[in-house]
Motif scaffolding. Sequence first.
Motif, PDB file in Angstrom:
ATOM      1  N   LEU A   1       0.831  -1.204   0.000  1.00  0.00           N
ATOM      2  CA  LEU A   1       0.000   0.000   0.000  1.00  0.00           C
ATOM      3  C   LEU A   1       0.871   1.262   0.000  1.00  0.00           C
ATOM      4  O   LEU A   1       0.558   2.248  -0.684  1.00  0.00           O
ATOM      5  N   ALA A   2       1.975   1.213   0.744  1.00  0.00           N
ATOM      6  CA  ALA A   2       2.903   2.347   0.745  1.00  0.00           C
ATOM      7  C   ALA A   2       3.527   2.535  -0.642  1.00  0.00           C
ATOM      8  O   ALA A   2       3.710   3.669  -1.100  1.00  0.00           O
ATOM      9  N   VAL A   3       3.826   1.420  -1.320  1.00  0.00           N
ATOM     10  CA  VAL A   3       4.386   1.502  -2.678  1.00  0.00           C
ATOM     11  C   VAL A   3       3.345   2.085  -3.635  1.00  0.00           C
ATOM     12  O   VAL A   3       3.681   2.892  -4.511  1.00  0.00           O
ATOM     13  N   TYR A   4       2.092   1.700  -3.462  1.00  0.00           N
ATOM     14  CA  TYR A   4       1.011   2.278  -4.279  1.00  0.00           C
ATOM     15  C   TYR A   4       0.993   3.796  -4.145  1.00  0.00           C
ATOM     16  O   TYR A   4       0.954   4.528  -5.150  1.00  0.00           O
TER      17      TYR A   4
ATOM     18  N   PHE B   1       3.401   5.755  -3.136  1.00  0.00           N
ATOM     19  CA  PHE B   1       4.629   6.360  -3.654  1.00  0.00           C
ATOM     20  C   PHE B   1       4.625   6.383  -5.181  1.00  0.00           C
ATOM     21  O   PHE B   1       5.073   7.363  -5.792  1.00  0.00           O
ATOM     22  N   CYS B   2       4.118   5.326  -5.808  1.00  0.00           N
ATOM     23  CA  CYS B   2       4.009   5.306  -7.274  1.00  0.00           C
ATOM     24  C   CYS B   2       3.165   6.476  -7.767  1.00  0.00           C
ATOM     25  O   CYS B   2       3.507   7.127  -8.760  1.00  0.00           O
ATOM     26  N   ARG B   3       2.084   6.741  -7.080  1.00  0.00           N
ATOM     27  CA  ARG B   3       1.214   7.843  -7.484  1.00  0.00           C
ATOM     28  C   ARG B   3       1.914   9.187  -7.331  1.00  0.00           C
ATOM     29  O   ARG B   3       1.785  10.070  -8.178  1.00  0.00           O
ATOM     30  N   LYS B   4       2.665   9.350  -6.244  1.00  0.00           N
ATOM     31  CA  LYS B   4       3.383  10.608  -6.031  1.00  0.00           C
ATOM     32  C   LYS B   4       4.434  10.833  -7.114  1.00  0.00           C
ATOM     33  O   LYS B   4       4.558  11.935  -7.656  1.00  0.00           O
ATOM     34  N   VAL B   5       5.189   9.785  -7.436  1.00  0.00           N
ATOM     35  CA  VAL B   5       6.231   9.922  -8.454  1.00  0.00           C
ATOM     36  C   VAL B   5       5.598  10.078  -9.835  1.00  0.00           C
ATOM     37  O   VAL B   5       6.131  10.781 -10.697  1.00  0.00           O
ATOM     38  N   ALA B   6       4.440   9.459 -10.052  1.00  0.00           N
ATOM     39  CA  ALA B   6       3.718   9.637 -11.317  1.00  0.00           C
ATOM     40  C   ALA B   6       3.325  11.097 -11.509  1.00  0.00           C
ATOM     41  O   ALA B   6       3.440  11.637 -12.620  1.00  0.00           O
ATOM     42  N   THR B   7       2.868  11.734 -10.437  1.00  0.00           N
ATOM     43  CA  THR B   7       2.523  13.157 -10.503  1.00  0.00           C
ATOM     44  C   THR B   7       3.750  13.992 -10.853  1.00  0.00           C
ATOM     45  O   THR B   7       3.683  14.911 -11.675  1.00  0.00           O
ATOM     46  N   GLU B   8       4.881  13.647 -10.246  1.00  0.00           N
ATOM     47  CA  GLU B   8       6.140  14.345 -10.531  1.00  0.00           C
ATOM     48  C   GLU B   8       6.552  14.134 -11.992  1.00  0.00           C
ATOM     49  O   GLU B   8       7.016  15.068 -12.654  1.00  0.00           O
TER      50      GLU B   8
ATOM     51  N   GLN C   1       3.057   4.630 -16.964  1.00  0.00           N
ATOM     52  CA  GLN C   1       3.498   3.370 -16.367  1.00  0.00           C
ATOM     53  C   GLN C   1       3.295   3.359 -14.863  1.00  0.00           C
ATOM     54  O   GLN C   1       2.824   2.370 -14.291  1.00  0.00           O
ATOM     55  N   LEU C   2       3.621   4.453 -14.197  1.00  0.00           N
ATOM     56  CA  LEU C   2       3.527   4.486 -12.740  1.00  0.00           C
ATOM     57  C   LEU C   2       2.083   4.473 -12.252  1.00  0.00           C
ATOM     58  O   LEU C   2       1.797   3.917 -11.187  1.00  0.00           O
ATOM     59  N   ILE C   3       1.182   5.070 -13.004  1.00  0.00           N
ATOM     60  CA  ILE C   3      -0.238   4.990 -12.631  1.00  0.00           C
ATOM     61  C   ILE C   3      -0.731   3.548 -12.775  1.00  0.00           C
ATOM     62  O   ILE C   3      -1.424   3.017 -11.887  1.00  0.00           O
TER      63      ILE C   3
ATOM     64  N   LEU D   1      -9.648   6.041  -5.655  1.00  0.00           N
ATOM     65  CA  LEU D   1      -8.694   6.900  -4.967  1.00  0.00           C
ATOM     66  C   LEU D   1      -7.969   7.813  -5.952  1.00  0.00           C
ATOM     67  O   LEU D   1      -7.761   8.995  -5.675  1.00  0.00           O
ATOM     68  N   ILE D   2      -7.606   7.274  -7.104  1.00  0.00           N
ATOM     69  CA  ILE D   2      -6.919   8.069  -8.125  1.00  0.00           C
ATOM     70  C   ILE D   2      -7.821   9.196  -8.617  1.00  0.00           C
ATOM     71  O   ILE D   2      -7.367  10.322  -8.855  1.00  0.00           O
ATOM     72  N   ARG D   3      -9.117   8.912  -8.750  1.00  0.00           N
ATOM     73  CA  ARG D   3     -10.058   9.946  -9.219  1.00  0.00           C
ATOM     74  C   ARG D   3     -10.142  11.116  -8.241  1.00  0.00           C
ATOM     75  O   ARG D   3     -10.504  12.226  -8.633  1.00  0.00           O
TER      76      ARG D   3
END
Length: 215
Positions: free
Chosen positions: A25-28, A30-37, A49-51, A79-81
Amino acid sequence: MLFKFIAKLFVRNPRYLNILKKSELAVYMFCRKVATEADKSGYKNIHKQLIEQAVIEYQHAQIFAELEGSRLTETPQALIRRGKQSLEWGSVNWDTERKYYVSNLSQNPLAKIFFKNKSADSYSFLDKLAFMIILEEYQSNFYYTLSTLVDSKIKDKVLKILRDEHIHACTLKKLLLETIPENEANKYLNRWRRRALFVFLYAPIYFLKTARNRT
């Protein structure tokens, strides 16, 4: 041999499935945060890819939740929405187990070694991409070893998850090599490989200490 020794120590913890759930869940998150970046920096392929990877990591967390007898009541897509709002949450309250914090990933003693007492968020975008690749590689190897120690019901799930983690590592590495020259990419990857090795060598001591604290 060391992977098996670490895995044997890990499964002695009666809540090891819960730990794996929270880790995924923490990786999920973090993936979203880096995807935003990545999106802000114009790396559209990495963002995509990260999403996609975030959704799969969340599904992994759901698998471990169900194996331990709890359930994540939200879907990753829901959650993504919610966009930025859900990224700013410091704790999970959509788990039927209980509310808990997911923002303390860097506070674990092993993580402190890996990140040199900094937060994962504090590193550059390329560093984040590099250490995600290395962590996915180690994770897939760890899950393979774990699959040899658990019952068949858990084994089947773990083997499916490790295949996903291997694909994630290969895909992210390909994207990193498309972003910067190979020699530069290798500098990033080798730096994080060295740090991962230090963690790997310390891990048995850490798990032995935590096992003693439970007794």
